[in-house]
Write a protein that holds these residues in place. Structure first.
Motif, PDB file in Angstrom:
ATOM      1  N   HIS B  91       0.833  -1.211   0.000  1.00 56.43           N
ATOM      2  CA  HIS B  91       0.000   0.000   0.000  1.00 56.43           C
ATOM      3  C   HIS B  91       0.864   1.257   0.000  1.00 56.43           C
ATOM      4  CE1 HIS B  91      -4.039  -1.676   0.316  1.00 56.43           C
ATOM      5  NE2 HIS B  91      -3.597  -2.553   1.215  1.00 56.43           N
ATOM      6  N   GLN B  92       1.974   1.227   0.749  1.00 56.74           N
ATOM      7  CA  GLN B  92       2.832   2.421   0.796  1.00 56.74           C
ATOM      8  C   GLN B  92       3.466   2.706  -0.560  1.00 56.74           C
ATOM      9  OE1 GLN B  92       5.297   1.486   4.115  1.00 56.74           O
ATOM     10  NE2 GLN B  92       3.787   2.256   5.565  1.00 56.74           N
ATOM     11  N   VAL B  93       3.933   1.645  -1.229  1.00 58.32           N
ATOM     12  CA  VAL B  93       4.537   1.850  -2.547  1.00 58.32           C
ATOM     13  C   VAL B  93       3.470   2.360  -3.525  1.00 58.32           C
ATOM     14  CG1 VAL B  93       5.579   0.653  -4.521  1.00 58.32           C
ATOM     15  CG2 VAL B  93       6.449   0.247  -2.213  1.00 58.32           C
ATOM     16  N   ALA B  94       2.264   1.816  -3.440  1.00 66.78           N
ATOM     17  CA  ALA B  94       1.187   2.289  -4.328  1.00 66.78           C
ATOM     18  C   ALA B  94       0.886   3.761  -4.068  1.00 66.78           C
ATOM     19  CB  ALA B  94      -0.068   1.442  -4.137  1.00 66.78           C
ATOM     20  N   ARG B  95       0.855   4.166  -2.794  1.00 69.79           N
ATOM     21  CA  ARG B  95       0.599   5.588  -2.479  1.00 69.79           C
ATOM     22  C   ARG B  95       1.693   6.482  -3.036  1.00 69.79           C
ATOM     23  NH1 ARG B  95      -1.641   3.840   2.521  1.00 69.79           N
ATOM     24  NH2 ARG B  95       0.366   3.977   3.576  1.00 69.79           N
ATOM     25  N   LEU B  96       2.927   5.994  -2.910  1.00 68.29           N
ATOM     26  CA  LEU B  96       4.063   6.761  -3.424  1.00 68.29           C
ATOM     27  C   LEU B  96       3.924   6.935  -4.942  1.00 68.29           C
ATOM     28  CD1 LEU B  96       6.753   7.937  -2.395  1.00 68.29           C
ATOM     29  CD2 LEU B  96       7.799   5.696  -2.777  1.00 68.29           C
ATOM     30  N   LEU B  97       3.608   5.849  -5.634  1.00 69.99           N
ATOM     31  CA  LEU B  97       3.436   5.917  -7.090  1.00 69.99           C
ATOM     32  C   LEU B  97       2.280   6.840  -7.455  1.00 69.99           C
ATOM     33  CD1 LEU B  97       3.965   2.160  -7.984  1.00 69.99           C
ATOM     34  CD2 LEU B  97       5.295   4.044  -8.917  1.00 69.99           C
ATOM     35  N   CYS B  98       1.212   6.760  -6.662  1.00 66.76           N
ATOM     36  CA  CYS B  98       0.026   7.569  -6.926  1.00 66.76           C
ATOM     37  C   CYS B  98       0.348   9.056  -6.777  1.00 66.76           C
ATOM     38  CB  CYS B  98      -1.058   7.165  -5.925  1.00 66.76           C
ATOM     39  SG  CYS B  98      -2.706   7.448  -6.501  1.00 66.76           S
ATOM     40  N   ALA B  99       1.180   9.375  -5.781  1.00 68.84           N
ATOM     41  CA  ALA B  99       1.404  10.779  -5.426  1.00 68.84           C
ATOM     42  C   ALA B  99       2.502  11.437  -6.241  1.00 68.84           C
ATOM     43  CB  ALA B  99       1.769  10.878  -3.937  1.00 68.84           C
ATOM     44  N   ASP B 100       3.386  10.663  -6.848  1.00 70.84           N
ATOM     45  CA  ASP B 100       4.611  11.261  -7.359  1.00 70.84           C
ATOM     46  C   ASP B 100       4.946  10.791  -8.775  1.00 70.84           C
ATOM     47  OD1 ASP B 100       7.199  12.224  -7.731  1.00 70.84           O
ATOM     48  OD2 ASP B 100       7.575  12.195  -5.575  1.00 70.84           O
ATOM     49  N   HIS B 170      -4.671   5.727 -13.448  1.00 75.54           N
ATOM     50  CA  HIS B 170      -4.117   5.808 -12.084  1.00 75.54           C
ATOM     51  C   HIS B 170      -5.015   5.178 -11.030  1.00 75.54           C
ATOM     52  CE1 HIS B 170      -1.113   9.305 -12.938  1.00 75.54           C
ATOM     53  NE2 HIS B 170      -0.920   8.248 -13.686  1.00 75.54           N
ATOM     54  N   GLY B 171      -6.285   4.965 -11.356  1.00 71.30           N
ATOM     55  CA  GLY B 171      -7.211   4.345 -10.422  1.00 71.30           C
ATOM     56  C   GLY B 171      -6.710   3.008  -9.907  1.00 71.30           C
ATOM     57  N   TRP B 172      -5.866   2.329 -10.714  1.00 74.58           N
ATOM     58  CA  TRP B 172      -5.331   1.040 -10.278  1.00 74.58           C
ATOM     59  C   TRP B 172      -4.469   1.161  -9.028  1.00 74.58           C
ATOM     60  CZ3 TRP B 172      -6.518  -3.833 -11.722  1.00 74.58           C
ATOM     61  CH2 TRP B 172      -7.291  -3.973 -12.888  1.00 74.58           C
ATOM     62  N   LEU B 173      -3.919   2.361  -8.786  1.00 73.79           N
ATOM     63  CA  LEU B 173      -3.064   2.547  -7.597  1.00 73.79           C
ATOM     64  C   LEU B 173      -3.869   2.924  -6.360  1.00 73.79           C
ATOM     65  CD1 LEU B 173      -0.144   4.510  -9.272  1.00 73.79           C
ATOM     66  CD2 LEU B 173      -0.075   2.155  -8.447  1.00 73.79           C
ATOM     67  N   ASP B 209       0.936  13.246   1.567  1.00 74.29           N
ATOM     68  CA  ASP B 209       1.723  14.478   1.589  1.00 74.29           C
ATOM     69  C   ASP B 209       3.116  14.223   2.154  1.00 74.29           C
ATOM     70  OD1 ASP B 209      -0.331  15.784   0.495  1.00 74.29           O
ATOM     71  OD2 ASP B 209      -1.091  16.655   2.352  1.00 74.29           O
ATOM     72  N   ALA B 210       3.161  13.410   3.230  1.00 78.42           N
ATOM     73  CA  ALA B 210       4.457  13.118   3.837  1.00 78.42           C
ATOM     74  C   ALA B 210       5.337  12.355   2.857  1.00 78.42           C
ATOM     75  CB  ALA B 210       4.256  12.302   5.111  1.00 78.42           C
ATOM     76  N   ASP B 211       4.727  11.368   2.179  1.00 82.00           N
ATOM     77  CA  ASP B 211       5.499  10.614   1.193  1.00 82.00           C
ATOM     78  C   ASP B 211       6.038  11.558   0.137  1.00 82.00           C
ATOM     79  OD1 ASP B 211       5.181   8.152   2.311  1.00 82.00           O
ATOM     80  OD2 ASP B 211       3.474   7.572   1.085  1.00 82.00           O
ATOM     81  N   HIS B 212       5.161  12.462  -0.293  1.00 78.95           N
ATOM     82  CA  HIS B 212       5.526  13.366  -1.368  1.00 78.95           C
ATOM     83  C   HIS B 212       6.678  14.249  -0.922  1.00 78.95           C
ATOM     84  CE1 HIS B 212       4.871  16.257  -4.635  1.00 78.95           C
ATOM     85  NE2 HIS B 212       4.356  15.206  -5.245  1.00 78.95           N
ATOM     86  N   ALA B 213       6.568  14.764   0.326  1.00 75.82           N
ATOM     87  CA  ALA B 213       7.630  15.629   0.849  1.00 75.82           C
ATOM     88  C   ALA B 213       8.925  14.838   0.913  1.00 75.82           C
ATOM     89  CB  ALA B 213       7.243  16.133   2.234  1.00 75.82           C
TER      90      ALA B 213
END
Lengths: 223, 223
Positions: B91-100, B170-173, B209-213
């Motif tokens: 889930h964390q890697v997916a969020r990172l991909l989604c955000a950046d 991107h919905g897949w993430l 946001d934190a991941d993005h930062a």
């Protein structure tokens, strides 16, 4: 051999050679000179059949689409347990990809083309998966609380991943990857009365040669 | 702002602009002129930082690798149930991909490069998955008869498929795809004493946001 037979064979040889080039070097790097050389014909013969590289790629993609649709239709239109037919059709498509570079190259060309195309083989594959899961639900084959559409997304993701990973290593198309996938998924998917009755390795023995011959036939039909 | 700060910001802006171009048009079609225009700098400023398009791509890939390795390490080095940490890290890697977009573009550039490269992010991801499954086995978290290595292959295939499908949509993430995957896999994977104790939606709330930062930070660290 008549003149027409020779033309058919030359066209098939060009499609096979192009598939090999696209697979090994990618569409952009593949050259018409190497495609004609690989088919053992002159570049004049290539240009008699195909106006340019895009036309050869379109022929490869078209042949792959026909072979894949045929395999999917065999799974979809069969009878018996729909969940087992879903397992079986994934194995059949993997065998087809394993056996035939035209199918592999055509599927990849299709996936890499810009979005919004008329022919979208991943979308068609998703429809095949969803149809079989919907049929499984109608026949009471799914466990309680298993949503067919969301399950279809998981099957699409896993099978797409196997196809993409197989581009670097054909071993991914060998039976164990899919068997392992179904071994983990089926206990959650299947209704209790089917427990143990489904075979994650597929119930139809592999007919690689037959599949291959059929692809040849479907290639001939595209002429 | 010092001259050095400005240089750092310009480099970051160029990397972000390049990632956007690579993602939207692909490496071959992306142009240096559009990358510098997208970053709001002159082409001279671009050439001060990067010798050519390959050097910009290398910087995008490098930044993505750092961010992905950091996310993977957070999952791998945590404590508590290894199987839940495996779910969480996906889930964390997916969020990172989604955000950046830098992470998405860098991962794709890495995957599309020729085989045999020193930096192979899919191989590193597979190692992270395998390590967590091996730890889960040591801690008695896996159901009897679940082979960790073959299970790792299934997880790699499914997560690779999600990443590839997300290139078009991107919905897949978004969380449901992975949650659906784990909902189907966990009942087969987990030892009976963990039944119901694992959360397929992940136990760490999203910090996009934190991941993005953090990705911004990791980008700055690459300078």
């Amino acid at each position: 051999m008549t003149k027409q037979d020779r033309a058919v064979r030359t066209r098939l040889a060009l499609i096979r050679s192009a598939a090999g080039q696209f697979e090994a070097r990618g569409y952009v790097q593949a050259s018409l000179a190497e495609i004609s050389a690989g088919a053992g014909v002159s570049s004049g013969a290539l240009h008699f059949h195909f106006a340019n590289k895009a036309a050869v790629a379109e022929a490869v993609e078209h042949a792959a689409a026909r072979a894949l649709r045929r395999a999917a239709a065999r799974g979809r239109d069969g009878d018996g347990c729909a969940l087992q037919r879903l397992v079986d059709v994934t194995h059949q498509v993997a065998r087809l990809l394993c056996a035939d570079s035209v199918v592999r190259a055509g599927l990849r060309l299709n996936a890499e083309a810009a979005a919004g195309r008329v022919r979208d083989l991943r979308r068609e594959w998703r429809e095949c998966v969803d149809d079989l899961l919907a049929e499984a639900e109608r026949q009471g084959e799914l466990a309680a609380g298993v949503p067919p559409h969301r399950t279809g997304a998981v099957v699409l993701a896993a099978t797409t991943g196997i196809e993409v990973l197989a581009r670097e290593d054909h071993g991914w198309l060998a039976r164990p990857s899919l068997t392992d996938l179904w071994q983990l998924l089926l206990p959650s998917l299947a209704a209790p009365h089917l427990a143990g009755a489904l075979d994650p390795a597929g119930t139809r023995p592999g007919h690689v040669d037959a599949d291959h011959a059929e692809t040849g036939l479907s290639l001939a039909n595209t002429l």
